[in-house]
Write a protein that holds these residues in place. Structure first.
Motif, mmCIF file in Angstrom:
data_model
loop_
_atom_site.group_PDB
_atom_site.id
_atom_site.type_symbol
_atom_site.label_atom_id
_atom_site.label_comp_id
_atom_site.label_asym_id
_atom_site.label_seq_id
_atom_site.Cartn_x
_atom_site.Cartn_y
_atom_site.Cartn_z
ATOM 1 N N GLY A 81 0.813 -1.220 0.000
ATOM 2 C CA GLY A 81 0.000 0.000 0.000
ATOM 3 C C GLY A 81 0.843 1.264 0.000
ATOM 4 O O GLY A 81 0.534 2.225 -0.706
ATOM 5 N N THR A 82 1.913 1.271 0.768
ATOM 6 C CA THR A 82 2.805 2.433 0.803
ATOM 7 C C THR A 82 3.468 2.627 -0.554
ATOM 8 O O THR A 82 3.519 3.745 -1.072
ATOM 9 C CB THR A 82 3.855 2.269 1.916
ATOM 10 N N LEU A 83 3.956 1.549 -1.143
ATOM 11 C CA LEU A 83 4.587 1.640 -2.455
ATOM 12 C C LEU A 83 3.593 2.115 -3.511
ATOM 13 O O LEU A 83 3.896 2.998 -4.315
ATOM 14 C CB LEU A 83 5.183 0.297 -2.862
ATOM 15 N N ARG A 84 2.407 1.555 -3.504
ATOM 16 C CA ARG A 84 1.392 1.917 -4.495
ATOM 17 C C ARG A 84 1.015 3.394 -4.387
ATOM 18 O O ARG A 84 0.904 4.096 -5.384
ATOM 19 C CB ARG A 84 0.144 1.043 -4.314
ATOM 20 N N TYR A 85 0.877 3.870 -3.176
ATOM 21 C CA TYR A 85 0.442 5.248 -2.968
ATOM 22 C C TYR A 85 1.543 6.256 -3.288
ATOM 23 O O TYR A 85 1.261 7.376 -3.696
ATOM 24 C CB TYR A 85 -0.052 5.439 -1.538
ATOM 25 N N ALA A 86 2.790 5.875 -3.098
ATOM 26 C CA ALA A 86 3.909 6.822 -3.261
ATOM 27 C C ALA A 86 4.926 6.314 -4.277
ATOM 28 O O ALA A 86 6.129 6.454 -4.072
ATOM 29 C CB ALA A 86 4.565 7.068 -1.913
ATOM 30 N N GLN A 87 4.458 5.750 -5.382
ATOM 31 C CA GLN A 87 5.362 5.180 -6.387
ATOM 32 C C GLN A 87 6.427 6.157 -6.853
ATOM 33 O O GLN A 87 7.580 5.792 -7.028
ATOM 34 C CB GLN A 87 4.561 4.682 -7.594
ATOM 35 N N LYS A 88 6.047 7.398 -7.057
ATOM 36 C CA LYS A 88 6.997 8.387 -7.566
ATOM 37 C C LYS A 88 8.187 8.566 -6.614
ATOM 38 O O LYS A 88 9.328 8.706 -7.060
ATOM 39 C CB LYS A 88 6.291 9.712 -7.806
ATOM 40 N N ALA A 89 7.921 8.555 -5.325
ATOM 41 C CA ALA A 89 8.993 8.746 -4.342
ATOM 42 C C ALA A 89 10.022 7.622 -4.388
ATOM 43 O O ALA A 89 11.177 7.814 -4.006
ATOM 44 C CB ALA A 89 8.403 8.850 -2.937
ATOM 45 N N PHE A 90 9.601 6.445 -4.858
ATOM 46 C CA PHE A 90 10.498 5.290 -4.878
ATOM 47 C C PHE A 90 10.949 4.921 -6.287
ATOM 48 O O PHE A 90 11.552 3.874 -6.486
ATOM 49 C CB PHE A 90 9.816 4.094 -4.196
ATOM 50 N N SER A 91 10.665 5.793 -7.244
ATOM 51 C CA SER A 91 11.094 5.503 -8.612
ATOM 52 C C SER A 91 12.623 5.454 -8.668
ATOM 53 O O SER A 91 13.309 6.182 -7.962
ATOM 54 C CB SER A 91 10.555 6.547 -9.594
ATOM 55 N N LYS A 92 13.117 4.566 -9.463
ATOM 56 C CA LYS A 92 14.554 4.367 -9.659
ATOM 57 C C LYS A 92 15.272 3.789 -8.442
ATOM 58 O O LYS A 92 16.495 3.709 -8.428
ATOM 59 C CB LYS A 92 15.233 5.643 -10.129
ATOM 60 N N VAL A 93 14.520 3.405 -7.384
ATOM 61 C CA VAL A 93 15.132 2.677 -6.277
ATOM 62 C C VAL A 93 15.315 1.256 -6.770
ATOM 63 O O VAL A 93 14.365 0.608 -7.197
ATOM 64 C CB VAL A 93 14.261 2.721 -5.001
ATOM 65 N N GLU A 94 16.537 0.776 -6.759
ATOM 66 C CA GLU A 94 16.868 -0.513 -7.376
ATOM 67 C C GLU A 94 16.350 -1.715 -6.592
ATOM 68 O O GLU A 94 15.956 -2.707 -7.187
ATOM 69 C CB GLU A 94 18.377 -0.633 -7.553
ATOM 70 N N GLN A 95 16.364 -1.627 -5.261
ATOM 71 C CA GLN A 95 16.018 -2.794 -4.448
ATOM 72 C C GLN A 95 14.816 -2.498 -3.553
ATOM 73 O O GLN A 95 14.966 -2.073 -2.424
ATOM 74 C CB GLN A 95 17.203 -3.197 -3.577
ATOM 75 N N ILE A 96 13.625 -2.745 -4.095
ATOM 76 C CA ILE A 96 12.388 -2.569 -3.328
ATOM 77 C C ILE A 96 11.932 -3.940 -2.832
ATOM 78 O O ILE A 96 11.846 -4.889 -3.614
ATOM 79 C CB ILE A 96 11.270 -1.958 -4.201
ATOM 80 N N ASN A 97 11.650 -4.034 -1.549
ATOM 81 C CA ASN A 97 11.153 -5.270 -0.950
ATOM 82 C C ASN A 97 9.786 -4.998 -0.353
ATOM 83 O O ASN A 97 9.677 -4.278 0.642
ATOM 84 C CB ASN A 97 12.105 -5.752 0.152
ATOM 85 N N GLU A 98 8.748 -5.544 -0.963
ATOM 86 C CA GLU A 98 7.395 -5.391 -0.427
ATOM 87 C C GLU A 98 7.209 -6.375 0.719
ATOM 88 O O GLU A 98 7.529 -7.550 0.594
ATOM 89 C CB GLU A 98 6.347 -5.642 -1.507
ATOM 90 N N ILE A 99 6.690 -5.860 1.829
ATOM 91 C CA ILE A 99 6.505 -6.681 3.030
ATOM 92 C C ILE A 99 5.028 -6.768 3.381
ATOM 93 O O ILE A 99 4.234 -5.898 3.030
ATOM 94 C CB ILE A 99 7.298 -6.104 4.223
ATOM 95 N N SER A 100 4.685 -7.812 4.100
ATOM 96 C CA SER A 100 3.354 -7.970 4.661
ATOM 97 C C SER A 100 3.340 -7.322 6.041
ATOM 98 O O SER A 100 4.312 -7.463 6.795
ATOM 99 C CB SER A 100 3.018 -9.452 4.801
ATOM 100 N N PRO A 101 2.258 -6.631 6.398
ATOM 101 C CA PRO A 101 2.178 -6.049 7.741
ATOM 102 C C PRO A 101 2.126 -7.096 8.862
ATOM 103 O O PRO A 101 2.182 -6.740 10.030
ATOM 104 C CB PRO A 101 0.873 -5.257 7.721
ATOM 105 N N HIS A 102 2.027 -8.376 8.481
ATOM 106 C CA HIS A 102 1.859 -9.440 9.483
ATOM 107 C C HIS A 102 2.961 -10.492 9.443
ATOM 108 O O HIS A 102 2.841 -11.528 10.084
ATOM 109 C CB HIS A 102 0.511 -10.140 9.258
ATOM 110 N N GLN A 103 4.042 -10.243 8.716
ATOM 111 C CA GLN A 103 5.073 -11.266 8.584
ATOM 112 C C GLN A 103 6.454 -10.687 8.849
ATOM 113 O O GLN A 103 6.867 -9.701 8.225
ATOM 114 C CB GLN A 103 5.037 -11.877 7.186
ATOM 115 N N SER A 104 7.179 -11.315 9.758
ATOM 116 C CA SER A 104 8.518 -10.835 10.089
ATOM 117 C C SER A 104 9.504 -11.194 8.982
ATOM 118 O O SER A 104 9.249 -12.070 8.162
ATOM 119 C CB SER A 104 8.972 -11.399 11.435
#
Length: 167
Positions: A81-104
């Motif tokens: 959700g954070t990535l989807r809402y703020a895609q522009k802020a993370f553009s060109k970031v090479e290593q994005i790791n999407e996490i679950s709010p419930h998984q360590s």
């Protein structure tokens, strides 16, 4: 385990968590230059960071994430959700790791455990950090406490809390 606040408030937020050689930045709401200066005051260089963990998309938490990540080739962990809402802020970031709010997950020597919080953001989370012996809980930017938040933080050895006035 060591931790230090680089700053907290509407002008910017960032927290450093360190276990052994692993150094993680929680949020980066300062400019890259300001973040580097604040890290240096703690005797840490940005090159030593293992990555950046993001709580939510508000500017005072993410305004420096993209530039810092690109400049120092740092991976970023955040919810879908954070990535989807703020895609522009993370553009060109090479290593994005999407996490679950419930998984360590682990970053080097640090076990990171996200948990959802009520806040006016797309998919906000807060975190606990552990070295296997000690747990640090972080709670900022939440609208109210919940039984889940209280249970998550009850077993922590230390807490970082941010409290703002809200009439």
């Amino acid at each position: 385990m060591r931790f230090a606040s680089l700053g907290s408030g509407s002008e910017g937020n960032a927290l450093l968590v360190e276990v052994g050689q692993t150094k993680v930045l929680l949020d980066c709401g300062f400019s890259m230059r300001e973040t580097v200066l604040r890290l240096e005051r703690l005797g840490v260089s940005a090159e030593q960071l293992s990555g950046i963990v993001v709580t939510h998309e508000h500017g005072d938490h993410i305004s420096g994430v993209g530039r810092l990540s690109r400049k120092f080739n740092l991976p970023v962990w955040l919810t879908h959700g954070t990535l989807r809402y703020a895609q522009k802020a993370f553009s060109k970031v090479e290593q994005i790791n999407e996490i679950s709010p419930h998984q360590s997950f682990s970053i080097g020597d640090i076990e990171v455990d996200p948990y959802p919080v009520p806040h006016d953001a797309a998919e906000p989370v807060q975190f606990t950090f552990s070295d296997g012996a000690r747990r640090l809980g972080v709670l900022t930017d939440t609208g109210s406490s919940t039984p889940h938040i209280e249970a998550t933080l009850s077993a922590c050895d230390a807490l970082v809390l941010e409290c703002n006035h809200d009439s």
